[in-house]
Design an enzyme around this catalytic site. Sequence first.
Site, short mmCIF file in Angstrom:
data_model
loop_
_atom_site.label_atom_id
_atom_site.label_comp_id
_atom_site.label_asym_id
_atom_site.label_seq_id
_atom_site.Cartn_x
_atom_site.Cartn_y
_atom_site.Cartn_z
N ALA A 1 0.77 -1.24 0.00
CA ALA A 1 0.00 0.00 0.00
C ALA A 1 0.81 1.29 0.00
O ALA A 1 0.37 2.28 -0.59
CB ALA A 1 -0.95 0.01 1.20
N ALA A 2 1.94 1.35 0.70
CA ALA A 2 2.67 2.61 0.81
C ALA A 2 3.13 3.07 -0.58
O ALA A 2 3.42 2.23 -1.44
CB ALA A 2 3.86 2.45 1.75
N PRO A 3 3.16 4.37 -0.83
CA PRO A 3 3.01 5.49 0.12
C PRO A 3 1.59 5.93 0.43
O PRO A 3 1.39 6.75 1.30
CB PRO A 3 3.77 6.63 -0.58
CG PRO A 3 3.61 6.33 -2.04
CD PRO A 3 3.63 4.84 -2.16
N GLY A 4 0.55 5.42 -0.29
CA GLY A 4 -0.81 5.65 0.16
C GLY A 4 -1.75 6.43 -0.74
O GLY A 4 -2.93 6.55 -0.43
N ASN A 5 -1.27 6.97 -1.86
CA ASN A 5 -2.18 7.72 -2.73
C ASN A 5 -3.30 6.85 -3.27
O ASN A 5 -4.46 7.26 -3.33
CB ASN A 5 -1.41 8.35 -3.90
CG ASN A 5 -0.73 9.65 -3.51
OD1 ASN A 5 -1.08 10.26 -2.51
ND2 ASN A 5 0.24 10.07 -4.29
N LYS A 6 -2.95 5.62 -3.69
CA LYS A 6 -3.98 4.72 -4.21
C LYS A 6 -4.93 4.30 -3.09
O LYS A 6 -6.14 4.11 -3.32
CB LYS A 6 -3.33 3.50 -4.87
CG LYS A 6 -2.45 3.84 -6.06
CD LYS A 6 -1.85 2.57 -6.66
CE LYS A 6 -0.85 2.90 -7.76
NZ LYS A 6 0.38 3.52 -7.22
N CYS B 1 4.79 0.43 -11.98
CA CYS B 1 5.35 1.60 -12.66
C CYS B 1 6.60 1.17 -13.42
O CYS B 1 7.62 1.85 -13.41
CB CYS B 1 5.64 2.73 -11.68
SG CYS B 1 6.62 2.25 -10.26
#
Length: 466
Positions: free
Chosen positions: A235-240, A359
Amino acid sequence: MAVYAAAAGVLAGVESRQGSIKGLVYSSNFQNVKQLYALVCETQRYSAVLDAVIASAGLLRAEKKLRPHLAKVLVYELLLGKGFRGGGGRWKALLGRHQARLKAELARLKVHRGVSRNEDLLEVGSRPGPASQLPRFVRVNTLKTCSDDVVDYFKRKGFSYQGRASSVDDLRALKGKHFLLDPLVPELLVFPAQTDLHEHPLYRAGHLILQDRASCLPAMLLDPPPGSHVIDACAAPGNKTSHLAALLKNQGKVFAFDLDAKRLASMATLLARAGVSCCELAEEDFLAVSPSDPRYSQVRYILLDPSCSGSGMLSRQLEEPGACTPRPARLHALAGFQQRALCHALTFPSLQRLVYSTCSLCQEENEDVVRDALQQNLGAFRLAPVLPTWPHRGLSRFPGAEHCLRASPETTLSGGFFVAVIERAEAPSSASQVEASAPECTPGPAPKRKKRRRQATAGAYTLPGT
């Protein structure tokens, strides 16, 4: 300001080979990691120019207590950055005493090299690449506000709203104080290249999320309805994760896993600022999470964005020349981990829809991983056709690969990215498990009138076992 000292520390660490920029930024405990990362990258890119200007101006001789790395950061901000418009404190006063000489030395350097623009002073390999030409994408955080209110705010600040873009060409043509709504991604505003919103009050209050266009696709295409249980596997860094919570309207549950404690701590801060209250963070290896655990019995949606080479990240290409062609041994190890993670995710019994994204530009981490996972689950899952108007499709490595999406600066005005949407071919055997629908995502109407502001309380985070 604290950011200048933090940036100087990161620069010193990079030059002494203590780590990469990204790793040192995340370990710095500085709250606004994006601001710090951008400042360090730009200062390092102009490092040779700054060294020449500082030396010819005699700055370090005049200010004997000023450390070289901090001097470099401050001179970048004065001559090439924001010019201390956001404050600067005592550093602004210190540099102010030398401002005329520093500017004169920069001008003299341009004359000597026969150039007129700052970027022309860079070596060929350090000149602004595609990243500096991409628009600034800004996702409206619907947990705290709505697109209409944000559009009205920017219009009051002198910006001109152009409505929804009809094509990528509209985004590419943006200039000045014009902005648009993305043609495909709901709630995504688009500003001209190099628009800096890191210090903007709406960003600092969590009303805006600075997020690459392609990075918005995974949560958008997963499309969990409010009330769903969702796993964000890496999950990190958390934008999604914050995007998932916004789609859920904070109703339901997001189980977010990551192994890096420092990244999770930064993520908790980001989610709190975004008003997320439906997320349970766990410092845990997703591969160690049991699909038979009753806590995850209702999980029908999984977002898997695993560790990858990052070969599509424009910032990494700037930081690490050759990053777009990772070493074969590292690529093999990453692809092995990614395949294990994807196959593990597909074993959750109630799973209906999964988004796999990276990415990375590398086929080994993208189409090959998806192909092998589908072959290991033959007949149980299939690729879902999504976004038929998206211009950049998956590589033709297996039948159906055209349902995958790719992104690039040239075709989609974003970083390099890959997305595959995998859905269950038939409902699980349990009669209580109802197959979830997976409609094609289509943007709603562009903002026209003011709507009532939606507010969410600050996020409360629980760790398993607490």
